[in-house]
Design a protein around this motif. Sequence first.
Motif, PDB file in Angstrom:
ATOM      1  N   ILE A   1      13.034  -1.345   6.535  1.00 47.83           N
ATOM      2  CA  ILE A   1      11.753  -0.744   6.135  1.00 47.83           C
ATOM      3  C   ILE A   1      11.980   0.297   5.041  1.00 47.83           C
ATOM      4  CG2 ILE A   1       9.788   0.653   6.922  1.00 47.83           C
ATOM      5  CD1 ILE A   1      10.007  -0.749   9.630  1.00 47.83           C
ATOM      6  N   ALA A   2      13.035   1.113   5.198  1.00 51.14           N
ATOM      7  CA  ALA A   2      13.336   2.130   4.185  1.00 51.14           C
ATOM      8  C   ALA A   2      13.651   1.464   2.848  1.00 51.14           C
ATOM      9  CB  ALA A   2      14.514   2.990   4.649  1.00 51.14           C
ATOM     10  N   LEU A   3      14.494   0.427   2.870  1.00 46.44           N
ATOM     11  CA  LEU A   3      14.885  -0.234   1.617  1.00 46.44           C
ATOM     12  C   LEU A   3      13.675  -0.883   0.948  1.00 46.44           C
ATOM     13  CD1 LEU A   3      18.302  -1.703   2.837  1.00 46.44           C
ATOM     14  CD2 LEU A   3      17.970   0.150   1.174  1.00 46.44           C
ATOM     15  N   ALA A   4      12.799  -1.485   1.750  1.00 48.63           N
ATOM     16  CA  ALA A   4      11.592  -2.117   1.176  1.00 48.63           C
ATOM     17  C   ALA A   4      10.676  -1.055   0.564  1.00 48.63           C
ATOM     18  CB  ALA A   4      10.847  -2.908   2.256  1.00 48.63           C
ATOM     19  N   LEU A   5      10.573   0.087   1.210  1.00 45.09           N
ATOM     20  CA  LEU A   5       9.712   1.154   0.672  1.00 45.09           C
ATOM     21  C   LEU A   5      10.280   1.707  -0.643  1.00 45.09           C
ATOM     22  CD1 LEU A   5       7.214   3.021   1.105  1.00 45.09           C
ATOM     23  CD2 LEU A   5       8.811   4.668   2.129  1.00 45.09           C
ATOM     24  N   ILE A   6      11.600   1.872  -0.703  1.00 44.75           N
ATOM     25  CA  ILE A   6      12.226   2.370  -1.935  1.00 44.75           C
ATOM     26  C   ILE A   6      11.914   1.410  -3.089  1.00 44.75           C
ATOM     27  CG2 ILE A   6      14.409   2.926  -3.083  1.00 44.75           C
ATOM     28  CD1 ILE A   6      15.468   3.623  -0.169  1.00 44.75           C
ATOM     29  N   GLU A   7      12.088   0.109  -2.833  1.00 46.64           N
ATOM     30  CA  GLU A   7      11.783  -0.903  -3.864  1.00 46.64           C
ATOM     31  C   GLU A   7      10.312  -0.831  -4.269  1.00 46.64           C
ATOM     32  OE1 GLU A   7      13.747  -2.894  -5.470  1.00 46.64           O
ATOM     33  OE2 GLU A   7      15.556  -3.225  -4.256  1.00 46.64           O
ATOM     34  N   ALA A   8       9.440  -0.803  -3.276  1.00 46.16           N
ATOM     35  CA  ALA A   8       7.993  -0.825  -3.552  1.00 46.16           C
ATOM     36  C   ALA A   8       7.536   0.468  -4.236  1.00 46.16           C
ATOM     37  CB  ALA A   8       7.211  -1.046  -2.256  1.00 46.16           C
TER      38      ALA A   8
ATOM     39  N   ILE B   1       3.315   6.011  -2.908  1.00 51.18           N
ATOM     40  CA  ILE B   1       4.470   6.729  -3.475  1.00 51.18           C
ATOM     41  C   ILE B   1       4.359   6.801  -4.999  1.00 51.18           C
ATOM     42  CG2 ILE B   1       6.979   6.632  -3.872  1.00 51.18           C
ATOM     43  CD1 ILE B   1       6.523   7.438  -1.033  1.00 51.18           C
ATOM     44  N   ARG B   2       4.054   5.663  -5.622  1.00 46.16           N
ATOM     45  CA  ARG B   2       3.994   5.646  -7.095  1.00 46.16           C
ATOM     46  C   ARG B   2       2.868   6.523  -7.627  1.00 46.16           C
ATOM     47  NH1 ARG B   2       2.795   0.794  -7.969  1.00 46.16           N
ATOM     48  NH2 ARG B   2       3.500  -0.279  -6.088  1.00 46.16           N
ATOM     49  N   GLN B   3       1.844   6.735  -6.793  1.00 46.71           N
ATOM     50  CA  GLN B   3       0.738   7.613  -7.226  1.00 46.71           C
ATOM     51  C   GLN B   3       0.956   9.070  -6.827  1.00 46.71           C
ATOM     52  OE1 GLN B   3      -2.653   5.570  -5.579  1.00 46.71           O
ATOM     53  NE2 GLN B   3      -2.804   4.163  -7.338  1.00 46.71           N
ATOM     54  N   GLY B   4       2.155   9.385  -6.315  1.00 48.56           N
ATOM     55  CA  GLY B   4       2.460  10.790  -6.026  1.00 48.56           C
ATOM     56  C   GLY B   4       2.144  11.248  -4.612  1.00 48.56           C
ATOM     57  N   GLY B   5       1.914  10.286  -3.691  1.00 55.74           N
ATOM     58  CA  GLY B   5       1.600  10.655  -2.300  1.00 55.74           C
ATOM     59  C   GLY B   5       2.818  10.694  -1.398  1.00 55.74           C
TER      60      GLY B   5
ATOM     61  N   LYS C   1       0.844  -1.206   0.000  1.00 60.54           N
ATOM     62  CA  LYS C   1       0.000   0.000   0.000  1.00 60.54           C
ATOM     63  C   LYS C   1       0.880   1.257   0.000  1.00 60.54           C
ATOM     64  CE  LYS C   1      -3.824   2.392   1.381  1.00 60.54           C
ATOM     65  NZ  LYS C   1      -4.648   2.756   0.266  1.00 60.54           N
ATOM     66  N   ALA C   2       1.937   1.230   0.828  1.00 60.51           N
ATOM     67  CA  ALA C   2       2.845   2.390   0.918  1.00 60.51           C
ATOM     68  C   ALA C   2       3.521   2.635  -0.425  1.00 60.51           C
ATOM     69  CB  ALA C   2       3.892   2.150   2.003  1.00 60.51           C
ATOM     70  N   GLY C   3       3.951   1.551  -1.089  1.00 59.37           N
ATOM     71  CA  GLY C   3       4.598   1.667  -2.399  1.00 59.37           C
ATOM     72  C   GLY C   3       3.644   2.272  -3.418  1.00 59.37           C
ATOM     73  N   GLN C   4       2.380   1.833  -3.337  1.00 62.27           N
ATOM     74  CA  GLN C   4       1.364   2.354  -4.265  1.00 62.27           C
ATOM     75  C   GLN C   4       1.151   3.859  -4.035  1.00 62.27           C
ATOM     76  OE1 GLN C   4      -2.594   0.931  -3.479  1.00 62.27           O
ATOM     77  NE2 GLN C   4      -3.126   0.888  -5.653  1.00 62.27           N
TER      78      GLN C   4
END
Length: 348
Positions: free
Chosen positions: A128-135, A24-28, A19-22
């Motif tokens: 957590i940071a690395l997983a978020l960057i990937e996602a 970010i990818r949607q500009g949030g 959800k967090a990755g989504q």
Amino acid sequence: METIIADMTRGIDGDMMAKAGQIIRQGGLVAFPTETVYGLGANGLDETASAKIYAAKGRPSDNPLIVHIARFSDLERIAEQIPDSARKLADAFWPGPLTMIFRKSPEVPYGTTGGLDTVAVRMPDHPIALALIEAGGGYIAAPSANTSGRPSPTRAAHVAEDLQGKIDMILDGGDVGIGLESTIVDLTEEKPVILRPGYINQKMLEDVIGPVEMDRGLTADDPNVHPKAPGMKYRHYAPKASLTIVEGPAGAVMDKIRLLARQEEERGGRVGIIATDETAASYPVGIVKSVGTRTDELSISSHLYGILREFDQLQVTRIYSEAFETPMLGQAIMNRLMKAAGHQVILV
Ligand code: AMP
Ligand code: MG
């Protein structure tokens, strides 16, 4: 806006991370833990997304963001003229608390770099940071996740205090380990220059790449010499009460702080004292908080910003802090403390 708070203190929650990755990818905007402080992340390649960071923090638009990556090979898309020293430093310190400045590629919008032709890049050492960057697509622009001018957040509750309702999500990874922002080294000049001291100190950098300079703007007393990192010129990291540092031999420092605290209380003020485990018991006046032990520098760095926030909540009128002898992190801790104090120091 409702801010989702995802508890990842006991490990990464896969659904929440997706959800967090989504977002970010949607500009949030998603706040996330790193080993230094909590960051407020957006897609660094999307100018509209990074503009939201400035709005949420109330950050001056000329203060650039750091782009966070999870793989060294991803550097090539955003940086140009990458020197050999960058690979050496990355081998030694990435993932870790070191930010490097490069010429930016056209892919990085000026909205992320505060209008500069250079880009700051870091690979954080936190799962957590690395997983978020990937996602989130690989490039997360993030400054510290505080309201501009307040101390940087070292736990999720600090982020919520400043940004709840203004950002989409907070990933709670518990307390951070270092508690001070990354070291910034500029690799675009002939000689590498430290623009902001941090956990990775001058000696550690020099052991890997040879001579490294310290930006004169960090140490100069001359008010006409400005720090090169745009963010270092602001009175940043600041508590609400006025803060004064007392420096000198331990006994004299404690005498002076006791005296100043008594005088402030006689004026009807409320005093906060930043002491250490070794000295906290020797103050009969004021609200005394130990920042950590003088035998463990990380205990001091990791608690400093949290204590400044606690004193804000206690509505003290004045804060007095001991100066700390911390050979490894000393430059970094004293640099932040001096900035929080607006350079008010009493030598005894
Ligand atoms: P923060 O992460 O909140 O500490 O903010 C990022 C810091 O990195 C600020 O102090 C900026 O001034 C600094 N910074 C980011 N990009 C650059 C750059 N291209 N050149 C110099 N400093 C930078
Ligand atoms: Mg900051």
